[in-house]
Write a protein that holds these residues in place. Structure first.
Motif, PDB file in Angstrom:
ATOM      1  N   GLY A 171       0.841  -1.193   0.000  1.00 26.55           N
ATOM      2  CA  GLY A 171       0.000   0.000   0.000  1.00 26.55           C
ATOM      3  C   GLY A 171       0.872   1.237   0.000  1.00 26.55           C
ATOM      4  O   GLY A 171       2.104   1.145   0.045  1.00 26.55           O
ATOM      5  N   PRO A 172       0.269   2.415  -0.009  1.00 28.28           N
ATOM      6  CA  PRO A 172       1.057   3.652  -0.059  1.00 28.28           C
ATOM      7  C   PRO A 172       1.650   4.066   1.278  1.00 28.28           C
ATOM      8  O   PRO A 172       2.511   4.938   1.336  1.00 28.28           O
ATOM      9  N   GLY A 173       1.196   3.451   2.385  1.00 25.16           N
ATOM     10  CA  GLY A 173       1.691   3.848   3.701  1.00 25.16           C
ATOM     11  C   GLY A 173       1.121   5.188   4.134  1.00 25.16           C
ATOM     12  O   GLY A 173       0.096   5.651   3.650  1.00 25.16           O
ATOM     13  N   GLY A 174       1.818   5.834   5.060  1.00 27.00           N
ATOM     14  CA  GLY A 174       1.379   7.141   5.534  1.00 27.00           C
ATOM     15  C   GLY A 174       0.261   7.056   6.557  1.00 27.00           C
ATOM     16  O   GLY A 174       0.067   6.039   7.232  1.00 27.00           O
ATOM     17  N   MET A 175      -0.484   8.156   6.652  1.00 26.70           N
ATOM     18  CA  MET A 175      -1.566   8.291   7.626  1.00 26.70           C
ATOM     19  C   MET A 175      -2.866   8.642   6.898  1.00 26.70           C
ATOM     20  O   MET A 175      -2.836   9.288   5.841  1.00 26.70           O
ATOM     21  N   PRO A 176      -4.012   8.242   7.440  1.00 27.49           N
ATOM     22  CA  PRO A 176      -5.289   8.559   6.788  1.00 27.49           C
ATOM     23  C   PRO A 176      -5.467  10.072   6.625  1.00 27.49           C
ATOM     24  O   PRO A 176      -5.228  10.843   7.558  1.00 27.49           O
ATOM     25  N   VAL A 177      -5.890  10.477   5.436  1.00 31.52           N
ATOM     26  CA  VAL A 177      -6.079  11.896   5.145  1.00 31.52           C
ATOM     27  C   VAL A 177      -7.122  12.482   6.089  1.00 31.52           C
ATOM     28  O   VAL A 177      -8.177  11.882   6.329  1.00 31.52           O
ATOM     29  N   GLY A 178      -6.803  13.658   6.631  1.00 29.34           N
ATOM     30  CA  GLY A 178      -7.720  14.349   7.517  1.00 29.34           C
ATOM     31  C   GLY A 178      -7.413  14.159   8.988  1.00 29.34           C
ATOM     32  O   GLY A 178      -8.026  14.816   9.839  1.00 29.34           O
ATOM     33  N   THR A 179      -6.454  13.288   9.308  1.00 28.05           N
ATOM     34  CA  THR A 179      -6.120  13.045  10.713  1.00 28.05           C
ATOM     35  C   THR A 179      -5.041  13.993  11.221  1.00 28.05           C
ATOM     36  O   THR A 179      -4.726  13.979  12.412  1.00 28.05           O
ATOM     37  N   ASN A 180      -4.466  14.807  10.338  1.00 27.83           N
ATOM     38  CA  ASN A 180      -3.382  15.707  10.746  1.00 27.83           C
ATOM     39  C   ASN A 180      -3.577  17.125  10.215  1.00 27.83           C
ATOM     40  O   ASN A 180      -2.625  17.781   9.785  1.00 27.83           O
ATOM     41  N   GLY A 181      -4.817  17.594  10.251  1.00 30.20           N
ATOM     42  CA  GLY A 181      -5.059  18.988   9.883  1.00 30.20           C
ATOM     43  C   GLY A 181      -5.245  19.207   8.396  1.00 30.20           C
ATOM     44  O   GLY A 181      -5.463  18.271   7.620  1.00 30.20           O
ATOM     45  N   LYS A 182      -5.124  20.474   7.995  1.00 30.65           N
ATOM     46  CA  LYS A 182      -5.412  20.877   6.621  1.00 30.65           C
ATOM     47  C   LYS A 182      -4.407  21.932   6.175  1.00 30.65           C
ATOM     48  O   LYS A 182      -3.954  22.748   6.979  1.00 30.65           O
ATOM     49  N   ALA A 183      -4.042  21.895   4.891  1.00 26.22           N
ATOM     50  CA  ALA A 183      -3.082  22.860   4.363  1.00 26.22           C
ATOM     51  C   ALA A 183      -3.482  23.262   2.948  1.00 26.22           C
ATOM     52  O   ALA A 183      -4.243  22.562   2.274  1.00 26.22           O
ATOM     53  N   MET A 184      -2.961  24.424   2.517  1.00 25.90           N
ATOM     54  CA  MET A 184      -3.264  24.965   1.191  1.00 25.90           C
ATOM     55  C   MET A 184      -2.040  24.784   0.293  1.00 25.90           C
ATOM     56  O   MET A 184      -0.956  25.292   0.584  1.00 25.90           O
ATOM     57  N   LEU A 185      -2.224  24.060  -0.810  1.00 26.21           N
ATOM     58  CA  LEU A 185      -1.158  23.795  -1.771  1.00 26.21           C
ATOM     59  C   LEU A 185      -1.128  24.865  -2.844  1.00 26.21           C
ATOM     60  O   LEU A 185      -2.148  25.149  -3.474  1.00 26.21           O
ATOM     61  N   LEU A 186       0.045  25.478  -3.077  1.00 19.65           N
ATOM     62  CA  LEU A 186       0.230  26.366  -4.217  1.00 19.65           C
ATOM     63  C   LEU A 186       0.537  25.490  -5.416  1.00 19.65           C
ATOM     64  O   LEU A 186       1.646  24.968  -5.566  1.00 19.65           O
ATOM     65  N   LEU A 187      -0.467  25.280  -6.245  1.00 26.06           N
ATOM     66  CA  LEU A 187      -0.393  24.320  -7.342  1.00 26.06           C
ATOM     67  C   LEU A 187      -0.140  25.041  -8.655  1.00 26.06           C
ATOM     68  O   LEU A 187      -0.950  25.854  -9.101  1.00 26.06           O
ATOM     69  N   SER A 188       0.997  24.744  -9.260  1.00 26.21           N
ATOM     70  CA  SER A 188       1.301  25.293 -10.585  1.00 26.21           C
ATOM     71  C   SER A 188       1.079  24.191 -11.612  1.00 26.21           C
ATOM     72  O   SER A 188       0.595  23.108 -11.287  1.00 26.21           O
ATOM     73  N   GLY A 189       1.466  24.448 -12.839  1.00 23.93           N
ATOM     74  CA  GLY A 189       1.348  23.421 -13.859  1.00 23.93           C
ATOM     75  C   GLY A 189       2.602  22.593 -14.014  1.00 23.93           C
ATOM     76  O   GLY A 189       2.725  21.828 -14.972  1.00 23.93           O
ATOM     77  N   GLY A 190       3.544  22.721 -13.076  1.00 20.86           N
ATOM     78  CA  GLY A 190       4.817  22.024 -13.196  1.00 20.86           C
ATOM     79  C   GLY A 190       4.819  20.637 -12.573  1.00 20.86           C
ATOM     80  O   GLY A 190       3.779  20.104 -12.169  1.00 20.86           O
ATOM     81  N   ILE A 191       6.011  20.080 -12.471  1.00 19.69           N
ATOM     82  CA  ILE A 191       6.186  18.725 -11.957  1.00 19.69           C
ATOM     83  C   ILE A 191       6.173  18.701 -10.427  1.00 19.69           C
ATOM     84  O   ILE A 191       5.666  17.771  -9.806  1.00 19.69           O
ATOM     85  N   ASP A 192       6.737  19.744  -9.807  1.00 19.00           N
ATOM     86  CA  ASP A 192       7.060  19.688  -8.384  1.00 19.00           C
ATOM     87  C   ASP A 192       5.859  19.806  -7.455  1.00 19.00           C
ATOM     88  O   ASP A 192       5.749  19.056  -6.473  1.00 19.00           O
ATOM     89  N   SER A 193       4.971  20.770  -7.704  1.00 14.84           N
ATOM     90  CA  SER A 193       3.910  21.045  -6.732  1.00 14.84           C
ATOM     91  C   SER A 193       2.908  19.896  -6.575  1.00 14.84           C
ATOM     92  O   SER A 193       2.465  19.635  -5.447  1.00 14.84           O
ATOM     93  N   PRO A 194       2.513  19.166  -7.640  1.00 12.66           N
ATOM     94  CA  PRO A 194       1.633  18.013  -7.392  1.00 12.66           C
ATOM     95  C   PRO A 194       2.302  16.959  -6.507  1.00 12.66           C
ATOM     96  O   PRO A 194       1.635  16.350  -5.663  1.00 12.66           O
ATOM     97  N   VAL A 195       3.614  16.770  -6.688  1.00 11.95           N
ATOM     98  CA  VAL A 195       4.352  15.825  -5.849  1.00 11.95           C
ATOM     99  C   VAL A 195       4.339  16.301  -4.396  1.00 11.95           C
ATOM    100  O   VAL A 195       4.145  15.511  -3.468  1.00 11.95           O
ATOM    101  N   ALA A 196       4.536  17.605  -4.196  1.00  9.59           N
ATOM    102  CA  ALA A 196       4.519  18.159  -2.839  1.00  9.59           C
ATOM    103  C   ALA A 196       3.162  17.939  -2.175  1.00  9.59           C
ATOM    104  O   ALA A 196       3.086  17.561  -0.999  1.00  9.59           O
ATOM    105  N   GLY A 197       2.088  18.171  -2.919  1.00  5.34           N
ATOM    106  CA  GLY A 197       0.754  17.945  -2.373  1.00  5.34           C
ATOM    107  C   GLY A 197       0.530  16.495  -2.004  1.00  5.34           C
ATOM    108  O   GLY A 197      -0.018  16.177  -0.942  1.00  5.34           O
ATOM    109  N   TYR A 198       0.952  15.591  -2.871  1.00  7.44           N
ATOM    110  CA  TYR A 198       0.835  14.152  -2.607  1.00  7.44           C
ATOM    111  C   TYR A 198       1.575  13.778  -1.326  1.00  7.44           C
ATOM    112  O   TYR A 198       1.049  13.050  -0.470  1.00  7.44           O
TER     113      TYR A 198
END
Length: 392
Positions: A171-198
């Motif tokens: 599986g992907p590991g990690g923690m269930p989404v929503g158990t550690n708060g919320k954040a705002m991703l600055l999403l561009s059209g590049g490679i890096d920011s979607p990876v950061a959000g993930y």
């Protein structure tokens, strides 16, 4: 023969002590939500450190595994046969039936690994290993035991019921989404920011996103590209509320009033200010960016410090120590790379200076921003008031 049950294992959740049930319940809720969207009817339950998904109707095995493999908190997915405890001799027969049905070619080495979770069971784990190994060898003479590197590791878990399985899908590991708060991703059209959000979502953080659009300098197709990226990230993070900010007037005003070598830093600072405002409205406690130290001029230590000084909430940069290839590798794994490299530029690449400053001082940048005082607050207010919101 198709499996009808899945044993779903977690890892990090297991060390949460008295709060573990909260994380387990969140994971169960995510699994139920994911499976409800597929063909097939499943009962999802938990029992003493184990989560089960049991099919009540026909289903697409590959589709179910793919869906489960995107749920953060899951360490492993084990297709299994779950049987009632009808005595030790029945267990032997159930194991033989499992091997016969799921392995057409019996030319393999194996090892039995039994765990007796139910301590009232009359046979201990070591004896179960020996006895089951013996009946498999006797019934299927083409098999051989290899306790070091077996072709098949046969797991038998004796609990309230008995779980039999031999396939473990990561599986992907990690923690269930929503158990550690919320954040705002600055999403561009590049490679890096979607990876950061993930990566931040993998730590259990619910994410929303903001994209800065600059028409007519950036096309509608550029905006659609970012919407597509948000949808791809949402396969892992859950639904993403994307805020699209019209940034054109702000960029043009900065371009007109400020030194061109400082354009990128000043524009980034206003992006951070707007993102922080939207984060506050959305109940988010931090910002997320895809910046990596030294990758471009705006990502030197001094540039990042100048950017951070514009906002008051934490800024998470999960790929800060990655080189480009490492980021690309993650983007390919999560399926965002092909969309990220489509040739539709974002506003940061359109308004870039030929010789951007690489070691800005915060005082120098603040002095340059004083030239914007006449109109910048009004432009920022307009940009926030006219935000377009898309549910991805």
């Amino acid at each position: 023969m198709q499996y009808q049950s899945f044993l779903i294992k977690y890892a990090e959740i297991g060390v949460k002590g008295k709060n573990r049930f909260l994380f387990e319940d969140a994971l169960v809720a995510h699994i139920r939500h994911a499976l409800k969207r597929l063909d097939g009817d499943f009962i999802v339950s938990k029992e003493s450190g184990r989560i089960y998904a049991t099919a009540q109707s026909e289903f697409d095995f590959d589709e179910v595994v793919e869906s489960l493999s995107r749920i953060f908190g899951i360490a492993a997915i084990c297709p299994m046969v779950q049987v009632e405890d009808n005595g030790y001799e029945d267990l032997k027969q159930q194991v033989l039936t499992y091997v016969d049905q799921y392995y057409d070619d019996k030319h393999f080495t194996f090892k039995v690994y039994a765990r007796r979770g139910n301590k009232r069971y009359p046979v201990n784990s070591e004896q179960i290993n020996r006895d089951l190994g013996e009946v498999i060898l006797h019934t299927f003479p083409d098999t051989k035991v290899d306790v070091h590197k077996p072709d098949v590791m046969l797991y038998v878990e004796v609990r309230n019921k008995i779980n039999i399985y031999s396939k473990i899908i990561p599986g992907p590991g990690g923690m269930p989404v929503g158990t550690n708060g919320k954040a705002m991703l600055l999403l561009s059209g590049g490679i890096d920011s979607p990876v950061a959000g993930y990566m931040i979502a993998k730590r259990g953080v619910k994410i929303d996103a903001v994209y800065f659009h600059a028409p007519p300098y950036t096309s509608e197709r550029a905006k659609e590209k970012v919407i597509d990226l948000a949808k791809l990230v949402s396969r892992y993070s859950g639904p993403v509320h994307l805020h699209i900010v019209n940034f054109t007037d702000i960029q043009l005003y900065i371009y007109d009033k400020c030194p061109h070598e400082e354009l990128t830093i000043i524009m980034r600072r206003y992006m951070m200010r707007i993102a922080e405002h939207l984060a506050g409205e959305a109940g988010a406690q931090a910002l997320i960016t895809g910046e990596s130290i030294g990758q471009v001029a705006s990502q030197t230590m001094q540039s990042l410090a100048a950017t951070d000084a514009a906002c008051t909430i934490p800024v998470f940069r999960p790929v800060i120590g990655f080189d480009k290839q490492e980021i690309v590798d993650v983007s390919e794994k999560i399926g965002t790379y092909e969309t990220s490299v489509l040739p539709f530029e974002d506003c940061c690449t359109i308004f870039v200076a030929k010789h951007p400053v690489t070691k800005p001082s915060i005082k120098m940048i603040e002095r340059s921003e004083e030239k914007l005082e006449e109109k910048i607050d009004e432009l920022v207010e307009t940009a926030i008031r006219t935000v377009e919101k898309v549910w991805c």
